[in-house]
Design a protein around this motif. Structure first.
Motif, PDB file in Angstrom:
ATOM      1  N   PHE A  73      42.751  56.256  47.423  1.00  0.00           N
ATOM      2  CA  PHE A  73      42.339  55.029  48.115  1.00  0.00           C
ATOM      3  C   PHE A  73      41.078  54.462  47.464  1.00  0.00           C
ATOM      4  O   PHE A  73      41.024  53.294  47.066  1.00  0.00           O
ATOM      5  CB  PHE A  73      42.093  55.400  49.583  1.00  0.00           C
ATOM      6  N   THR A  74      40.065  55.313  47.294  1.00  0.00           N
ATOM      7  CA  THR A  74      38.797  54.880  46.714  1.00  0.00           C
ATOM      8  C   THR A  74      38.966  54.527  45.233  1.00  0.00           C
ATOM      9  O   THR A  74      38.364  53.564  44.745  1.00  0.00           O
ATOM     10  CB  THR A  74      37.741  55.983  46.891  1.00  0.00           C
ATOM     11  N   TYR A  75      39.769  55.300  44.528  1.00  0.00           N
ATOM     12  CA  TYR A  75      40.055  55.019  43.114  1.00  0.00           C
ATOM     13  C   TYR A  75      40.682  53.631  42.960  1.00  0.00           C
ATOM     14  O   TYR A  75      40.271  52.832  42.097  1.00  0.00           O
ATOM     15  CB  TYR A  75      40.988  56.106  42.574  1.00  0.00           C
ATOM     16  N   CYS A  76      41.652  53.328  43.819  1.00  0.00           N
ATOM     17  CA  CYS A  76      42.303  52.017  43.755  1.00  0.00           C
ATOM     18  C   CYS A  76      41.314  50.898  44.079  1.00  0.00           C
ATOM     19  O   CYS A  76      41.332  49.835  43.432  1.00  0.00           O
ATOM     20  CB  CYS A  76      43.488  51.970  44.717  1.00  0.00           C
ATOM     21  N   MET A  77      40.445  51.122  45.060  1.00  0.00           N
ATOM     22  CA  MET A  77      39.450  50.098  45.407  1.00  0.00           C
ATOM     23  C   MET A  77      38.508  49.824  44.238  1.00  0.00           C
ATOM     24  O   MET A  77      38.115  48.675  43.996  1.00  0.00           O
ATOM     25  CB  MET A  77      38.665  50.525  46.647  1.00  0.00           C
ATOM     26  N   ALA A  78      38.147  50.869  43.500  1.00  0.00           N
ATOM     27  CA  ALA A  78      37.262  50.687  42.339  1.00  0.00           C
ATOM     28  C   ALA A  78      37.951  49.837  41.265  1.00  0.00           C
ATOM     29  O   ALA A  78      37.352  48.909  40.701  1.00  0.00           O
ATOM     30  CB  ALA A  78      36.850  52.035  41.777  1.00  0.00           C
ATOM     31  N   LEU A  79      39.219  50.142  40.981  1.00  0.00           N
ATOM     32  CA  LEU A  79      39.963  49.366  39.991  1.00  0.00           C
ATOM     33  C   LEU A  79      40.144  47.923  40.444  1.00  0.00           C
ATOM     34  O   LEU A  79      40.080  46.983  39.636  1.00  0.00           O
ATOM     35  CB  LEU A  79      41.322  50.011  39.738  1.00  0.00           C
ATOM     36  N   PRO A 286      47.576  42.197  37.376  1.00  0.00           N
ATOM     37  CA  PRO A 286      46.911  41.578  36.226  1.00  0.00           C
ATOM     38  C   PRO A 286      46.318  42.654  35.322  1.00  0.00           C
ATOM     39  O   PRO A 286      46.162  43.807  35.727  1.00  0.00           O
ATOM     40  CB  PRO A 286      45.808  40.741  36.883  1.00  0.00           C
ATOM     41  N   GLU A 287      45.995  42.266  34.125  1.00  0.00           N
ATOM     42  CA  GLU A 287      45.379  43.213  33.202  1.00  0.00           C
ATOM     43  C   GLU A 287      44.019  43.644  33.757  1.00  0.00           C
ATOM     44  O   GLU A 287      43.222  42.813  34.193  1.00  0.00           O
ATOM     45  CB  GLU A 287      45.205  42.588  31.831  1.00  0.00           C
ATOM     46  N   ILE A 288      43.785  44.936  33.763  1.00  0.00           N
ATOM     47  CA  ILE A 288      42.518  45.459  34.271  1.00  0.00           C
ATOM     48  C   ILE A 288      41.586  45.666  33.083  1.00  0.00           C
ATOM     49  O   ILE A 288      41.842  46.501  32.212  1.00  0.00           O
ATOM     50  CB  ILE A 288      42.724  46.776  35.034  1.00  0.00           C
ATOM     51  N   PRO A 289      40.508  44.918  33.008  1.00  0.00           N
ATOM     52  CA  PRO A 289      39.612  45.020  31.853  1.00  0.00           C
ATOM     53  C   PRO A 289      38.751  46.276  31.928  1.00  0.00           C
ATOM     54  O   PRO A 289      38.664  46.939  32.976  1.00  0.00           O
ATOM     55  CB  PRO A 289      38.755  43.762  31.982  1.00  0.00           C
ATOM     56  N   ALA A 290      38.120  46.598  30.825  1.00  0.00           N
ATOM     57  CA  ALA A 290      37.153  47.695  30.840  1.00  0.00           C
ATOM     58  C   ALA A 290      35.995  47.309  31.746  1.00  0.00           C
ATOM     59  O   ALA A 290      35.588  46.144  31.802  1.00  0.00           O
ATOM     60  CB  ALA A 290      36.650  47.975  29.427  1.00  0.00           C
ATOM     61  N   GLY A 291      35.462  48.265  32.470  1.00  0.00           N
ATOM     62  CA  GLY A 291      34.361  47.953  33.371  1.00  0.00           C
ATOM     63  C   GLY A 291      33.988  49.130  34.237  1.00  0.00           C
ATOM     64  O   GLY A 291      34.581  50.207  34.129  1.00  0.00           O
ATOM     65  N   GLU A 292      33.000  48.927  35.072  1.00  0.00           N
ATOM     66  CA  GLU A 292      32.550  49.960  35.990  1.00  0.00           C
ATOM     67  C   GLU A 292      32.486  49.386  37.398  1.00  0.00           C
ATOM     68  O   GLU A 292      32.184  48.201  37.588  1.00  0.00           O
ATOM     69  CB  GLU A 292      31.155  50.483  35.602  1.00  0.00           C
ATOM     70  N   ALA A 293      32.759  50.219  38.379  1.00  0.00           N
ATOM     71  CA  ALA A 293      32.677  49.791  39.773  1.00  0.00           C
ATOM     72  C   ALA A 293      32.457  51.016  40.648  1.00  0.00           C
ATOM     73  O   ALA A 293      32.830  52.134  40.282  1.00  0.00           O
ATOM     74  CB  ALA A 293      33.945  49.055  40.193  1.00  0.00           C
TER      75      ALA A 293
END
Length: 303
Positions: A73-79, A286-293
């Motif tokens: 759940f948390t992993y998906c929210m970060a993405l 959509p394409e998920i870009p490189a990033g941090e969250a």
């Protein structure tokens, strides 16, 4: 009185995680304790680097069986934060329902194991019998009695028909009366109080200093709950009553967990009544870009 050293772990039925304890006791009083942690290293970070984002949803759900919904759940929210994805409202409500179902099952397991540890095995069996109502619910709705596989990027992988909504309502109602009996036992039974009251004291100041969270913190009077302080999914649309006890001991933490089960039942039934129409997940990724969250959720077994 003589002092005895009792080894416990690293693998033991009473332990939630693989840890090794050397406990020094005088009679029934613990006078010393040495802890060795870190017996299991599964290399989750390394495994995640070798998998794609969808495979990692399954991987993160394997971190812990009792609170397994929170990790994916948390992993998906970060993405979703990184990609700017907005989850459909129905999907947000279904995420809350799945989260609270796991909270009930996890907290009942905790209460049952506590009963076993203090030598009250008839209470242990009674609690686990009640937990079967939740396990049957999970199997019927999600097809599994432990990991729910409910979450995906952009929403959830399950839906609730009117028939299943009625079924879940009935299951939650059937939990209420036996749960009241369990709460009464934990609050008033002389054996339970003798073995939990004044045991494992964690003062509020120490809980704050050590950064303790979840039911353990709330059992020490720390009024903090991610669902309220930093709402996610549909929690901003739901009133969550935070249960706080000031006993700072094993009994207080058990009561917090049991009260949270009652609150979880209320949350689930409210979500079922107000479940909005619409899709449960976005129709394309959509394409998920490189990033941090950073994403946060309130796991049932936080400490």
């Amino acid at each position: 009185m003589s002092t005895y050293t009792i080894p416990v772990g690293p693998l033991h039925v009473a332990l939630e995680e693989p840890m090794y304890f050397r406990v020094q006791v005088e009679g029934e009083t613990v006078v010393g304790l040495d802890i060795t942690a870190g017996f299991v290293h599964r290399g989750m970070e390394s495994l995640a680097l070798q998998r794609n984002i969808y495979q990692n949803i399954t991987l993160t759900e394997r971190l812990c069986s009792l609170c397994s919904n929170n990790h994916p759940f948390t992993y998906c929210m970060a993405l979703e934060k990184i990609a700017g994805i907005k989850v459909p409202e129905r999907g947000e409500y279904l995420r809350v329902i799945a989260d609270e179902v796991k909270r009930i099952a996890s907290n009942l397991f905790n209460a049952g194991i506590l009963a076993h540890i203090i030598g009250f095995d008839s209470l242990f069996m009674h609690v686990m019998e009640i937990r079967e109502i939740v396990q049957d619910t999970k199997e019927t709705i999600y097809g599994n009695r432990m990991d729910l596989a409910a979450n995906t990027i952009g929403g959830v992988k399950y839906n609730l028909s009117n028939e299943k909504i009625k079924y879940m309502m009935k299951q939650m109602d059937s939990l209420k009366k036996p749960l009241e009996e369990i709460v009464d036992i934990y609050m008033n039974n002389k054996l339970v109080r003798a073995r939990t009251e004044g045991v494992g004291i964690l003062p509020k100041e120490e809980a704050i200093r050590y950064g303790v969270v979840g039911p353990v913190a709330r059992g020490s009077g720390v009024n903090n709950d991610v669902r309220v302080k930093s709402p996610y999914a549909a929690y901003d649309k739901i009133k969550v009553n935070v249960n706080v006890e000031t006993g700072c001991d094993v009994r207080a933490r058990a009561i917090v967990r049991l009260r949270e089960i009652q609150e979880a039942i209320n949350i689930i039934q409210l979500c079922l009544k107000e479940l909005p129409d619409g899709p449960t997940c976005i129709d394309h990724l959509p394409e998920i870009p490189a990033g941090e969250a950073i994403a946060k959720s309130e796991a049932p077994r936080e400490n």
